[in-house]
Enzyme design. Sequence first.
Site, PDB file in Angstrom:
ATOM      1  N   LYS A 276       1.699  -6.608  -2.384  1.00  0.00           N
ATOM      2  CA  LYS A 276       1.370  -6.108  -1.049  1.00  0.00           C
ATOM      3  C   LYS A 276       1.365  -4.586  -1.118  1.00  0.00           C
ATOM      4  CE  LYS A 276       0.645  -7.528   3.274  1.00  0.00           C
ATOM      5  NZ  LYS A 276       1.744  -8.209   3.990  1.00  0.00           N
ATOM      6  N   HIS A 277       0.267  -3.988  -0.729  1.00  0.00           N
ATOM      7  CA  HIS A 277       0.130  -2.532  -0.758  1.00  0.00           C
ATOM      8  C   HIS A 277       0.457  -1.968  -2.143  1.00  0.00           C
ATOM      9  CE1 HIS A 277      -0.677  -2.541   3.477  1.00  0.00           C
ATOM     10  NE2 HIS A 277       0.469  -3.131   3.739  1.00  0.00           N
ATOM     11  N   ASN A 419      10.908   5.453  -6.364  1.00  0.00           N
ATOM     12  CA  ASN A 419      11.987   4.924  -7.193  1.00  0.00           C
ATOM     13  C   ASN A 419      12.038   3.401  -7.057  1.00  0.00           C
ATOM     14  OD1 ASN A 419      13.237   7.329  -8.239  1.00  0.00           O
ATOM     15  ND2 ASN A 419      13.950   7.771  -6.173  1.00  0.00           N
ATOM     16  N   HIS A 525       4.316   6.690  -9.713  1.00  0.00           N
ATOM     17  CA  HIS A 525       4.264   7.369  -8.420  1.00  0.00           C
ATOM     18  C   HIS A 525       3.049   6.914  -7.599  1.00  0.00           C
ATOM     19  CE1 HIS A 525       6.914  10.328 -10.554  1.00  0.00           C
ATOM     20  NE2 HIS A 525       7.562  10.130  -9.437  1.00  0.00           N
TER      21      HIS A 525
END
Length: 525
Positions: A276-277, A419, A525
């Site tokens: 998801k996303h 993180n 990231h």
Amino acid sequence: MTETRLPVRRALLSVSDKTGLIELGCALAAHGAELLSTGGSAKALRDAGLTVKDVSDHTGFPEILDGRVKTLVPQVHGGILGRRDLPAHVDQMAEHGIAPIDLVCVNLYPFAATVASGAGDEDCIENIDIGGPAMIRAAAKNFDHVTILTNPKQYAAVIASVGQGGTVLAERRAYAASAYAHTAAYDSMISRWFAKQAGEILPPVLTLSGTRDDLLRYGENPHQKAAFYRDGSQRYGVASARQLQGKALSYNNINDTDAAFEAVAEFDEPTVVVVKHANPCGVASATTLEQAWIAALRCDPVSAFGGIVAVNRPLDAATAQRISKIFTEVIVAPDADAEAVEILERKKNLRLLLTNGMPDPEAEGLAFRSVAGGFLAQTRDAGRVTEADLRVVTKRAPTPQEMKDLLFAFRVAKHVKSNAVIYARNGATVGIGAGQMSRVDSARIAARKSEDAAKEAGEHTPLTQGSVAASDAFFPFADGLESVVAAGAVAVIQPGGSIRDQEVIDAADAAGIAMVFTGMRHFRH
């Protein structure tokens, strides 16, 4: 106002990909065009009953150097580049016996296919086209007077235009733009091949190219425009997939599907990844895909709604039946059996993608990210940690099952935004914390989601009790380690490398848990 059409009185046809060549040649000949050609193209046109003049007969100069030089002569390039609207050009062409060429149809030696076949350097170099790009660029530069075709998909429109008396300026300009993109992409492939041969992963000048596959409805948000481009690589994934059903993929669908499929490719056992996303919200490996789906969904059934599902085995009917019970945007698999396809056909809004294979998680490649004024390039994160790479740093060593789960969790962490903190047990994630500014927050969010998942399953104990935990980067302070211990983790895997490693190790020993260092970080990231 009627557009001025330029008739095609003479055409040069020399193609490697002969798709549509005969239809184009017949149409041009039917409207009075003289056909010039070379080699295999000339033979194909003659075999179709067309009258063709060899370029060597047209120029009065034979092909030489094993065909390396056949069109690089003034009679060809003068005929292409000469401006019909400048009397001096017209006079010089007449003086030197240079006949105008009104249409050039060229596609280039199959360099990419030759490289992909595993051919040696000599064959690859011989498939670098020289005369073709020169003719294409010349014709494109003189688009006011010459039509340049580089793709069989363009032929039908040109055939129609020739039937109406000739091509118009707007279409010739559009073909010129396509021609320069074509030669730029070709040179880009060659440049990158030479760089690779020289061992330059990140060369001083890096050229990129892509072919637009589709204009998308919009980008990440409705006010953004977007398109999907193929880069010609052989990596299995969205670009290689056949879409069996459902509406067109969106920008976010493609991005999320890629994330899911790359993640599921990390695992050898039958595995399901729910994304998801662009973040995994459930991952599990088991003896069957059906069992893996049940375990993956259990991790976060709320986030799985409207998610992307990736599997690393051909999709079977039992798994398809279970997945179909919740709303899913996309399922991506290397293949699917007929019964699974039939089951999913009932879900009209579901997209089913079959890629025909799995990507190699350890394969070389580059990843890119745009920044203001440029872009960043780096090698793909192809790092993989095995048990032999691990260093036990606590008094207690992991049990065999804990070790297996630690390695599983760390592979998942590689695909979760930093993180990242992952809890896992028995080959399945039971809590995922992603994308937080603090590693402590990631650990706590994952634990809280585990509590929610337990309640959803009617259980009173958080799923993280007795689990292992993985961190994509080192714990800078002991508080992160203490957070995963509080969540119920009994073993931890992390890269290590902090100046406070000993403080974290001491906290693990005080809690009686096992901890291993990988020596490898997986920031995403």
